[in-house]
Design a protein around this motif. Structure first.
Motif, PDB file in Angstrom:
ATOM      1  N   PRO A 399       0.798  -1.238   0.000  1.00 28.16           N
ATOM      2  CA  PRO A 399       0.000   0.000   0.000  1.00 28.16           C
ATOM      3  C   PRO A 399       0.824   1.278   0.000  1.00 28.16           C
ATOM      4  N   LEU A 400       2.104   1.217   0.432  1.00 27.42           N
ATOM      5  CA  LEU A 400       2.958   2.408   0.432  1.00 27.42           C
ATOM      6  C   LEU A 400       4.308   2.050  -0.169  1.00 27.42           C
ATOM      7  N   VAL A 401       4.640   2.685  -1.273  1.00 32.04           N
ATOM      8  CA  VAL A 401       5.871   2.398  -2.008  1.00 32.04           C
ATOM      9  C   VAL A 401       6.741   3.641  -2.030  1.00 32.04           C
ATOM     10  N   VAL A 402       8.046   3.459  -1.764  1.00 24.51           N
ATOM     11  CA  VAL A 402       9.034   4.529  -1.939  1.00 24.51           C
ATOM     12  C   VAL A 402       9.862   4.166  -3.159  1.00 24.51           C
ATOM     13  N   SER A 403       9.973   5.081  -4.090  1.00 23.34           N
ATOM     14  CA  SER A 403      10.597   4.753  -5.363  1.00 23.34           C
ATOM     15  C   SER A 403      11.260   5.978  -5.970  1.00 23.34           C
ATOM     16  N   THR A 404      12.161   5.718  -6.917  1.00 18.19           N
ATOM     17  CA  THR A 404      12.647   6.806  -7.765  1.00 18.19           C
ATOM     18  C   THR A 404      11.598   7.094  -8.833  1.00 18.19           C
ATOM     19  N   PHE A 405      11.747   8.235  -9.495  1.00 16.43           N
ATOM     20  CA  PHE A 405      10.860   8.543 -10.611  1.00 16.43           C
ATOM     21  C   PHE A 405      10.924   7.424 -11.651  1.00 16.43           C
ATOM     22  N   HIS A 406      12.144   6.976 -11.954  1.00 13.11           N
ATOM     23  CA  HIS A 406      12.333   5.988 -13.011  1.00 13.11           C
ATOM     24  C   HIS A 406      11.667   4.653 -12.678  1.00 13.11           C
ATOM     25  N   ARG A 407      11.800   4.203 -11.437  1.00 15.89           N
ATOM     26  CA  ARG A 407      11.265   2.889 -11.080  1.00 15.89           C
ATOM     27  C   ARG A 407       9.752   2.893 -10.935  1.00 15.89           C
ATOM     28  N   ALA A 408       9.154   4.083 -10.904  1.00 17.44           N
ATOM     29  CA  ALA A 408       7.693   4.174 -10.838  1.00 17.44           C
ATOM     30  C   ALA A 408       7.064   4.160 -12.224  1.00 17.44           C
ATOM     31  N   LYS A 409       7.900   4.119 -13.239  1.00 17.51           N
ATOM     32  CA  LYS A 409       7.404   4.136 -14.619  1.00 17.51           C
ATOM     33  C   LYS A 409       6.435   2.981 -14.857  1.00 17.51           C
ATOM     34  N   GLY A 410       5.291   3.298 -15.470  1.00 17.68           N
ATOM     35  CA  GLY A 410       4.305   2.273 -15.780  1.00 17.68           C
ATOM     36  C   GLY A 410       3.365   1.935 -14.640  1.00 17.68           C
ATOM     37  N   LEU A 411       3.597   2.514 -13.459  1.00 15.59           N
ATOM     38  CA  LEU A 411       2.743   2.231 -12.304  1.00 15.59           C
ATOM     39  C   LEU A 411       1.762   3.382 -12.099  1.00 15.59           C
ATOM     40  N   GLU A 412       0.723   3.129 -11.330  1.00 16.82           N
ATOM     41  CA  GLU A 412      -0.208   4.195 -10.958  1.00 16.82           C
ATOM     42  C   GLU A 412      -0.688   3.957  -9.536  1.00 16.82           C
ATOM     43  N   PHE A 413      -1.048   5.054  -8.869  1.00 15.09           N
ATOM     44  CA  PHE A 413      -1.415   5.004  -7.453  1.00 15.09           C
ATOM     45  C   PHE A 413      -2.584   5.958  -7.215  1.00 15.09           C
ATOM     46  N   ASP A 414      -3.326   5.711  -6.135  1.00 15.50           N
ATOM     47  CA  ASP A 414      -4.396   6.642  -5.773  1.00 15.50           C
ATOM     48  C   ASP A 414      -3.820   7.987  -5.355  1.00 15.50           C
ATOM     49  N   ARG A 415      -2.693   7.928  -4.657  1.00 19.52           N
ATOM     50  CA  ARG A 415      -2.101   9.146  -4.092  1.00 19.52           C
ATOM     51  C   ARG A 415      -0.594   9.119  -4.322  1.00 19.52           C
ATOM     52  N   VAL A 416      -0.041  10.257  -4.746  1.00 19.79           N
ATOM     53  CA  VAL A 416       1.394  10.346  -5.015  1.00 19.79           C
ATOM     54  C   VAL A 416       1.966  11.558  -4.296  1.00 19.79           C
TER      55      VAL A 416
END
Length: 640
Positions: A399-416
Motif C-alpha cells: 500500500p505504500l511504495v518509496v521509489s525513484t521517478f524511473h522505477r515508478a514508470k508504468g505504475l499508478e497510485f491513488d495518491r502520489v
C-alpha cells in the motif's frame, strides 16, 4: 469484428478500436500518452488477434520492461474468458535469458551474465539461424510496450528481431516519457539515443508502418491529478537545452503549487500514510533520496516497500517451501499443491484464482506448461539458473511504495507524494538529452496519481544535501551511494545492494558456525521484510590487502546471526575506504546500521553443501537480502 466487452471492462473508444482491429500482419506504432488506456487496449488487441485473426497464443510474443508491467498484463489477461490469457508475456531481460538457455553453448551459465551481456548475447542468438530457437520462426505478432525506453543494447536486440523475422507488430510508446537514455554512457551516442527507435521504425518500415494515437487520459480522475498533462506535447518535442530547462521549471512550478503533505511525525499525518485503503507512492529523483526517505519513514514507524531496480530478481521464500515440502519427492501434484497452499503461501494466495496462477507459473518455470505434476528437480534448476517467470520474482504489491521517478514508470497510485528534485545545477557540460530526460522523469512522477498529488518535504537529515554540502553522493570507486563527512577522508556509510550477502552456503555454514536447520526455521518463521538488521565485524576474519578485501561481517537480526557479507560487499567496502590507489585502509567500521530486510529469498546451490549443513539434499535454502543506506559505527580507538 472486435470481441465484445469483457466483463467489467469499459467499451472501446473509436481510437482504441482502430488499434484493436488492425490485422495480424499490420506493422503498427501507437503513441499513447500517460494514462491513455494503453493496457486495456493491448488486452483487447491480444484477444482480437487470438479470437478474430485465429493466431495461436504461442505465436504471439509480448515484451515489456518491468516485472510489475508483466504482472499487470498477466493478471488482467487471466481474468478474461478468452484464450489470450495464455499469451507469452515477459520482460526483455527474462526473454533474453530464455533465448540463451534454449540456444545452449559451452560458455558460462546465462544467469551468471550481467544484464547488458545477456542482452548482447541474445541479439547474436536471434541473428544466428543455427542458434535461434525454432519457435521464433512461428511468431506471427510481436507486442512491445513502453518502446520509448528502448535504448542501447535493448534497442539493437529488438531491431535485430524485427529485421530477422517477418511478423506483424504492435509497438506502443510515448516520447514524452522517454527517461532511460542515461543508460547510454558514450556522450556522442547519448546525444542521439532518445527516441532513436521511433526514427528507425519510420525509416526501416517506411512503406508499411501504420501510426495511430491514444489521446484520452483515463487515469487522472481529478484536476489535481491532471496537473502536468498540459506539458505532454512540449516534452515530446524537447530537444534543446533551453526547452528542457524551461519544461523542467514549469513542472516544478506546478509541483510547488500543490499542497505540502506535511510532517509525518504528526500523528494524524503519520496515520494517513499507514492507511492501507488507498495505494500511495513517495517518489524521489535519485535512489539516494529514496534510501534516505525510506530511513526517515522507518524511523517514524511507517511500514512501506522500497522499490528495487528492474534487473534485481529475487525468488520468494515460498518457492523453497514448495520444493522442500515433501523431502525426497521428485514431483508434486496439483492436488498436493492446493492442499499445502494455505500454509506454504502465507499472504501470497488470496483465493482459487491466485492458486491457479501460481501453479501455472511454477509449471512454466519447470518447462512443463501442460503437465499434471510439478517436476521439482526442474524447478530447482530454474531457481539456480535464475529463469523463473517475471511474475514470481516481482515485488509483491504494497500500500505504500518509496521509489525513484524511473522505477515508478508504468505504475499508478491513488495518491502520489513527490519530493521536489530541485533545479538543474548549471554546468558547461550539460547535455540537452540529459536535462530533457530529467524533465520527462519529473513528468512521469507527476502523472502517476489517480486522485491526489502532493509535495513532500523531507527533513534535512533525509536529504542528500545539507547546508550546501552534498553529504550523500555516488562513490566513484564502487558506483554506490555513500555517506561522506566534511573532511575528505571521512566515510560514514555505504549503500547495500543485492548480492551483498553470501548465498553459496546456508547461514551457519560459512565463516560463522551455527545450527543451519534452526537458522532456516528462524528465517522462515521469524524474519520479515522491513525488520531492522545490521552488519557486525567478525574479528576472526581479517582484511586482505593483496586482494583488496575488507574484514568479514556478520548480518545480525536481533541477537541472531542470519548471514555473512559476500566478497562483493567486502571488495567494495575496501575500495570505498581507500584514500588512494596505494592506500591501505586500517580503520574498519565495527557495525553498519540503518539496514532493513528487503526479502527472505530462495536460492539453489550445491546439494553437497546442503547435506554438509544438515539440510535436505535438494540444495535449496533461504537467504535474507538486506537493503538500505548503511551508517558506519567505528570503534572509539579507530575514531581517535
Amino acid at each position: 469484428m472486435t470481441p465484445g466487452p469483457f466483463e467489467g471492462d469499459p467499451p472501446l473508444l473509436p481510437e482504441q478500436r482502430t488499434v484493436v482491429e488492425q490485422p495480424v500482419e499490420a506493422k503498427l506504432l501507437v503513441t499513447a500518452g500517460a494514462g491513455a488506456g494503453k493496457t486495456h487496449t493491448l488486452i483487447r488487441r491480444l484477444e482480437a488477434l487470438v479470437a478474430e485473426e485465429g493466431v495461436a497464443t504461442g505465436d504471439i510474443l509480448v515484451l515489456t520492461f518491468s516485472r510489475a508491467a508483466v504482472r499487470e498484463l498477466r493478471e488482467r489477461l487471466s481474468r478474461q474468458a478468452g484464450r489470450s490469457r495464455h499469451v507469452r508475456v515477459t520482460t526483455f531481460d527474462a526473454w533474453a535469458l530464455e533465448l540463451l538457455n534454449e540456444s545452449g553453448g559451452d560458455g558460462p551459465l546465462p544467469g551468471s551474465l550481467s544484464f547488458d551481456k545477456r542482452i548482447r548475447e541474445a541479439s547474436r542468438v536471434i541473428a544466428d539461424a543455427d542458434r535461434a530457437p525454432a519457435w521464433l520462426d512461428e511468431v506471427q505478432h510481436v507486442v512491445i510496450d513502453e518502446v520509448q525506453d528502448l535504448v542501447g543494447d535493448r534497442r539493437e536486440m529488438i531491431e535485430v528481431l524485427l529485421e530477422s523475422y517477418d511478423c506483424g507488430f504492435t509497438i506502443v510508446g510515448d516520447p514524452a516519457q522517454a527517461i532511460y537514455g542515461y543508460q547510454v554512457t558514450t556522450p556522442e551516442e547519448r546525444a542521439i539515443e532518445t527516441n532513436r527507435f521511433f526514427d528507425w521504425l519510420r525509416n526501416y518500415f517506411r512503406d508499411e508502418l501504420i501510426e495511430l494515437s491514444l489521446t484520452r487520459n483515463f487515469r487522472a480522475r481529478t484536476e489535481e491529478a491532471r496537473t502536468a498533462l498540459f506539458l505532454e506535447a512540449a516534452l515530446r518535442n524537447c530537444v534543446t537545452l533551453p526547452d528542457a530547462r524551461s519544461a523542467h521549471e514549469r513542472l516544478r512550478i506546478e509541483l510547488a503549487a500543490r499542497m505540502d503533505f506535511g510532517d509525518i511525525t504528526v500523528p494524524f499525518i503519520r496515520d494517513s500514510l499507514r492507511d492501507t485503503t488507498a495505494s500511495t507512492a513517495v517518489l524521489c529523483r535519485t535512489n539516494a533520496e529514496a534510501l534516505l526517505v525510506s530511513g526517515w519513514l522507518h524511523g517514524a514507524d511507517v511500514p512501506h516497500q522500497l522499490r528495487r531496480p528492474a534487473q534485481d530478481r529475487a525468488v520468494p521464500s515460498w518457492v523453497a517451501d514448495v520444493l522442500l515440502a515433501d523431502p525426497g519427492a521428485l514431483s508434486m501434484t496439483r492436488q498436493r499443491f492446493d492442499a499445502l497452499a494455505p500454509t506454504l503461501l502465507p499472504g501470497a494466495v488470496v483465493g482459487k484464482t491466485d492458486t491457479e496462477r501460481l501453479w501455472r507459473l511454477l509449471l512454466v518455470a519447470s518447462r512443463d506448461r501442460g503437465g499434471q505434476a510439478l517436476d521439482l528437480s526442474r524447478l530447482r534448476d530454474a531457481v539456480r539458473s535464475r529463469r523463473l517467470p517475471d511474475e514470481l520474482t516481482a515485488q509483491p504489491p504494497h500500500p505504500l511504495v518509496v521509489s525513484t521517478f524511473h522505477r515508478a514508470k508504468g505504475l499508478e497510485f491513488d495518491r502520489v507524494l513527490v519530493v521536489d528534485p530541485g533545479p538543474f545545477e548549471p554546468g558547461t557540460d550539460d547535455l540537452p538529452a540529459d536535462v530533457a530526460d530529467g524533465a520527462r522523469a519529473l513528468y512521469v512522477a507527476m502523472t502517476r496519481p489517480r486522485d491526489e498529488l502532493y509535495r513532500l518535504t523531507p527533513p534535512p537529515d533525509a536529504r542528500p544535501e545539507r547546508n550546501g554540502f552534498r553529504w550523500v553522493r555516488r562513490d566513484r570507486r564502487t558506483n554506490r551511494w555513500a555517506r561522506f563527512g566534511y573532511r575528505h577522508w571521512e566515510r560514514r556509510g555505504l549503500e547495500i545492494l543485492a548480492g551483498d550477502l553470501h548465498a553459496h552456503h546456508p547461514a551457519g555454514a560459512h565463516h560463522v558456525t551455527g545450527d543451519c536447520l534452526a537458522l532456516q526455521k528462524y528465517l522462515r518463521e521469524a524474519t520479515r521484510a522491513g525488520d531492522p538488521v545490521e552488519f557486525e565485524r567478525i574479528d576472526g576474519i581479517a582484511e586482505d590487502h593483496e586482494t583488496r578485501l575488507a574484514p568479514g561481517y556478520a548480518l545480525r537480526h536481533g541477537d541472531r546471526v542470519i548471514g555473512v557479507a559476500s566478497e562483493q560487499f567486502r571488495h567494495d567496502l575496501y575500495r570505498h575506504l581507500q584514500q588512494s590507489h596505494t592506500y591501505r585502509p586500517r580503520n574498519w567500521p565495527r557495525r553498519v546500521t540503518d539496514l532493513r530486510v528487503d526479502i527472505v529469498e530462495a536460492v539453489a546451490g550445491e546439494p553437497a553443501v546442503a547435506l554438509h549443513a544438515g539440510l535436505p539434499d535438494l540444495g535449496v535454502w533461504l537467504v535474507p537480502r538486506p537493503t538500505g543506506l548503511g551508517r558506519f559505527h567505528y570503534d572509539r580507538t579507530d575514531e581517535d
